[in-house]
Design an enzyme around this catalytic site. Structure first.
Site, short mmCIF file in Angstrom:
data_model
loop_
_atom_site.label_atom_id
_atom_site.label_comp_id
_atom_site.label_asym_id
_atom_site.label_seq_id
_atom_site.Cartn_x
_atom_site.Cartn_y
_atom_site.Cartn_z
N ARG A 44 21.36 77.56 1.62
CA ARG A 44 22.66 77.28 1.02
C ARG A 44 22.97 78.41 0.03
NH1 ARG A 44 21.27 72.30 -3.25
NH2 ARG A 44 19.70 73.45 -4.44
N ASN A 100 28.48 73.96 -6.48
CA ASN A 100 27.26 73.27 -6.90
C ASN A 100 26.28 74.29 -7.49
OD1 ASN A 100 25.54 70.61 -6.58
ND2 ASN A 100 24.20 72.29 -5.94
N GLU A 101 25.94 74.11 -8.75
CA GLU A 101 24.88 74.87 -9.41
C GLU A 101 24.99 76.38 -9.19
OE1 GLU A 101 21.24 71.60 -9.52
OE2 GLU A 101 21.21 73.16 -7.97
N CYS A 152 26.30 93.92 -3.15
CA CYS A 152 27.01 94.38 -1.96
C CYS A 152 28.19 95.29 -2.33
CB CYS A 152 27.50 93.17 -1.16
SG CYS A 152 28.91 92.31 -1.91
N GLU A 183 23.34 65.07 -11.98
CA GLU A 183 22.15 64.79 -11.20
C GLU A 183 21.02 64.45 -12.18
OE1 GLU A 183 21.10 67.80 -8.35
OE2 GLU A 183 23.19 68.10 -7.70
N GLU A 235 15.31 69.06 1.83
CA GLU A 235 14.98 68.20 0.69
C GLU A 235 14.43 66.83 1.10
OE1 GLU A 235 17.94 70.09 -2.70
OE2 GLU A 235 18.49 68.18 -1.79
#
Length: 666
Positions: A103, A141-142, A153, A307, A355
C-alpha cells in the site's frame, strides 16, 4: 464521548453485516470508520463507480444507531490505475521504483495521481454529502507510514526546484544559505539542484545520505509542504462536492518525518493511531502519553484516536496480547489526555492479506470473548464519566516544545549514534510524569505566556525572533529549561559562529567552553542534589557567566566542571542541562525545577507506574485521573479530593488502584 471500531464490511459476507452491527450496538459502539482501503471496489474501472455495497453497509449500521467516518481510499491505489499512468510509483534513494504489492505505492507529486485522487474524493463527496449516517471524512491513511515515504523521482525533483525558487528567489541566495562552496557543490541555476538520493559517500541507510545539511533540511520541509498540498486537494474536492462534514487525517503520534503542525492546519480535527505493543515496538506508557499530548497540541484542542489497539498486533509476527485490563487502561489514558473519540482497530481479525495477524475486538471466528467484554465495559464507563465532566479537559502549567525542523536536522546529523531527539523529549516528559505533573506539547510559535515552565530539549535550530520570544518570556517571570546542543545552528542548518549556546547564551548566563560526544569513551559521572548519575551520550563543559552551578561532573577530565546550571534572568530563571541524565536524576532535577517555577504536583509521593493527569471543568471543578500502568495493586496517597467518580464513593486519604486500575477524583 464517541466509541467505535474500524470496520471492513467488504471483507465479510453481506449476511454477516447485520450480526456485526447488532453486536456493536450491544457493546455501546456508535461510529465506524469505513472504506479507507477500498478504492478497487469503489472504482473497479476508471470512471465506473460502485457505491452500492457501501450504501447497503451504511443502511445496516445506521439501523443500529451507528454512524460513519468515510475514508478517501488514496492510500491503496488499484492496479488498473497504476498500470494506466506512468510515473505514479514512488522512487527510493537508490533510484529503484517501489512497485505494486503493498500500500502507499504512489508519489504525492505525480500529476496523474493527484488528478485521480481528486476524482475519487469528489465522487465520494458528491454521493455522500447529505447522507445522514456520514458524520466525517478521513483523508488517505497514515501519511509517511512506510519507509518514511521519501520519494526521489522526477516529479519530486521538479517540485523541489519550484519550491526552492519560491523560497530563495535567486540561486545565489540558495548557495549562500546552504554553503555550497564546500566540496565545490555550487549551483548555477535552480535547474541544476538535485534531490538528495544515493551519492558517492553514502552508506546503506537513506536517512544518512551524506548530502549538504541545508539541502537535506529543505528537502524535508518541501516534502511536508507536498504532503500538505495533497491533503488539501482532497479536502477541497470534498468541499466543492458539497460536503459539510468535518475532515481529519489519522496521524501517527510521535512520528517525526513530517511537520505535523503544518499538516494539522488542513484538517478540522486531529486524529491518530495508537498502538502500544506490536511486531516492531513495545511503547512505554510515557510514549503513548507524549503522543496523545502532541496530537492535542497540534490544534490546541481535543482529538480522536482513529485506531486504538484492541488485540495482539503484527504482520509476520505478533506483539504480546494485551493483558486483562490493559485495553481499558489504554482507553482511559487516551480519554484523560483529551481524546473525545476512541475507535478500536479493528472490529474483527481479517482472514486474508498482510494483516492476518493484526487482531481486533473479535478473533477470526467472530466470537465475542474477553476483549469484546472489556471494551464494552470501557465504552459504558467512558460515556458515563464524559457526561459527568461535560466540557472539561486537561490543564497544564508546563509545556514541552516540539520542533519538527529540529527533529529533521537531528535525523541527518545526530551528533552521536546513541542520540535520539524523540527519546530526549520523552525523558523530559516522563520526568515530569514521575513528579505527577501534566504537560502540554506545543510549538515554539504558540502562546507561551500561559505556562510557568517551558522545556526545549536540544533546540539547536533557532532564529533571533525565537530567542527574543524566550528572552521576553523569562524576563517576565517564566522558567525555561534548555539542554545540550541548544542554539548550535542557524535556521538554514548551518552551524552558528556564535559562542555556544548561541542565541540562548544571554538568558542561560553560561558559556559552553568544550563538549564531548561520548562515542567510544566511558560514561562520565554526574553528581548534584539528585545524587549520582552519569552522562553516556553527551557532556558540555560549562563556564558560568552569571549562572549558578546546580550539578557537576564527577570524574574524568571534567571533574568538578558544572554540568547543570540555573540562571536568574529578569523575573524568571533559565536552566541549562549540559548532558544526558538517567531517569531517576531527571525526575529529581525536574522536581526542583517545578518547585522553583511554583508548580505543585496534585499528588505527593506518586508511586512508580502511576500516571496523574489533571483536568478542569467549565465550572472550575478540578479533576484528577490516576492510571496504574503496573500489573500489581498500589496505594496512592491523596488528599483534598471529595469523591471518586467511578465508584461514587467519598475519597479517602489513600486510594488503592488494582493492577491496570483507574481512579477519577474530584
Amino acid at each position: 464521548m464517541i466509541i467505535g471500531a474500524d470496520y471492513y464490511p467488504e471483507h465479510w459476507s453481506v449476511s454477516r453485516w447485520e450480526t456485526d452491527a447488532a453486536m456493536m450496538e450491544e457493546m455501546g459502539l456508535t461510529v465506524v470508520r469505513l472504506a479507507e482501503f477500498s478504492w478497487s471496489k469503489l472504482e473497479p474501472e476508471e470512471g465506473n463507480y460502485d457505491f452500492s455495497w457501501l450504501d447497503e453497509a451504511l443502511n445496516v449500521l445506521s439501523a443500529h444507531g451507528i454512524s460513519a467516518i468515510l475514508g478517501t481510499p488514496t492510500a491503496a491505489p488499484p492496479k488498473w490505475l497504476m498500470d494506466k499512468y506512468e510515473g505514479m510509483y514512488s522512487v527510493d534513494g537508490y533510484g529503484r521504483i517501489r512497485g505494486f504489492g503493498s500500500r502507499r505505492h504512489y508519489c504525492f507529486n505525480s500529476p496523474d495521481y493527484q488528478k485521480a485522487a481528486r476524482r475519487i474524493a469528489a465522487a465520494l463527496g458528491a454521493h455522500y454529502r447529505a447522507h445522514p449516517a456520514v458524520v466525517g471524512w478521513q483523508i488517505d491513511n497514515e501519511f509517511g507510514c512506510h519507509n518514511d515515504e521519501v520519494c526521489f523521482c522526477g516529479h519530486c525533483q521538479r517540485e523541489f526546484r519550484r519550491w526552492l525558487k519560491s523560497k530563495y528567489a535567486t540561486v545565489e541566495e540558495l548557495n549562500r544559505a546552504w554553503g555550497t562552496v564546500f566540496w565545490s557543490q555550487t549551483y548555477r541555476s535552480f535547474d541544476e539542484v538535485i534531490v538528495p538520493g544515493y551519492a558517492q559517500c553514502d552508506g546503506e541507510s537513506t536517512r544518512n545520505f551524506c548530502h549538504n545539511p541545508g539541502l537535506l533540511l529543505d528537502y524535508m520541509r518541501c516534502r511536508t509542504d507536498n504532503v500538505a498540498a495533497f491533503l488539501d486537494l482532497q479536502v477541497k474536492a470534498l468541499k466543492e462536492a458539497g460536503c459539510s462534514q468535518p475532515v481529519t487525517h489519522n496521524f501517527m503520534g510521535n512520528y517525526d518525518h513530517l511537520d505535523y503542525f503544518k499538516l494539522a492546519k488542513g484538517v478540522d480535527f486531529v486524529s491518530w493511531d495508537n498502538y502500544l505493543c506490536h511486531q516492531w515496538q513495545q511503547s512505554s506508557y510515557g510514549d503513548a502519553a507524549l503522543a496523545h499530548e502532541t496530537m492535542r497540541g497540534l490544534k490546541q484542542k481535543k482529538f480522536w484516536v482513529m485506531e486504538q489497539q484492541s488485540g495482539p498486533a503484527g504482520w509476520s509476527v505478533m506483539g504480546d496480547t494485551p493483558r486483562p485490563g490493559q485495553l481499558r487502561l489504554w482507553s482511559w489514558q487516551a480519554y484523560a489526555h483529551g481524546a473525545q473519540a476512541i475507535v478500536y482497530f479493528r472490529w474483527r481479525a481479517c482472514l486474508f492479506g498482510t494483516e492476518q495477524y493484526w487482531y481486533g475486538i473479535l478473533d477470526h471466528d467472530g466470537v465475542p470473548r474477553r476483549r469484546y467484554r472489556e471494551i464494552g465495559q470501557t465504552a459504558k464507563e467512558l460515556t458515563r464519566i464524559d457526561e459527568m465532566l461535560a466540557g472539561g479537559g486537561p490543564v497544564s502549567e508546563a509545556a514541552l516544545i516540539k520542533s519538527y525542523d529540529n527533529a529533521f536536522s537531528h535525523q541527518f546529523q545526530p551528533h552521536n549514534p546513541k542520540f535520539d531527539y524523540n527519546a530526549l523529549l520523552r525523558s523530559y516528559y516522563e520526568g515530569l510524569m514521575q513528579n505527577g505533573v501534566s504537560c502540554d506539547v506545543c510549538s515554539i510559535d504558540d502562546d507561551l505566556s500561559r505556562y510557568k515552565l517551558v522545556i526545549l530539549p536540544a533546540f539547536q535550530l533557532v532564529t533571533p525572533p525565537m530567542a527574543k520570544k524566550l528572552r521576553d518570556y523569562v524576563s517576565r517571570g517564566g522558567h525555561v529549561v534548555l539542554s545540550f546542543r541548544s542554539g548550535a545552528r542557524e535556521w538554514n542548518n548551518q552551524m552558528t559562529e556564535r559562542t555556544l549556546p548561541g542565541l540562548f547564551r544571554e538568558i542561560t548566563g553560561v558559556t559552553v567552553s568544550e563538549f564531548n560526544s561520548i562515542l567510544y569513551g566511558d560514561p562520565i559521572p554526574v553528581k548534584g542534589p539528585f545524587g549520582k548519575s552519569e552522562a553516556s551520550i553527551w557532556c558540555d563543559l560549562l563556564e558560568p557567566d552569571t549562572a549558578k552551578p546546580y550539578a557537576v561532573y564527577g570524574g574524568d577530565y571534567c571533574e568538578g566542571a558544572p554540568a547543570v546550571t540555573v540562571n536568574a534572568f529578569g523575573k524568571g530563571k533559565a536552566w541549562y542541562v549540559g548532558c544526558d541524565l538517567g531517569a531517576d536524576a531527571m525526575e529529581l532535577l525536574l522536581g526542583d525545577v517545578l518547585k522553583d517555577a511554583g508548580i505543585t504536583p496534585p499528588v505527593s509521593d506518586l508511586p512508580k507506574e502511576v500516571e496523574a493527569v489533571s483536568w478542569e471543568c467549565p465550572d472550575g471543578q478540578k479533576v484528577l485521573f490516576l492510571l496504574n500502568h503496573g500489573k500489581d495493586p498500589v496505594s496512592v496517597p491523596v488528599s483534598g479530593f471529595s469523591k471518586e467518580l467511578l465508584s461514587g464513593l467519598p475519597a479517602a486519604q489513600t486510594l488503592t488502584l488494582e493492577g491496570y486500575g483507574i481512579g477519577v477524583l474530584t
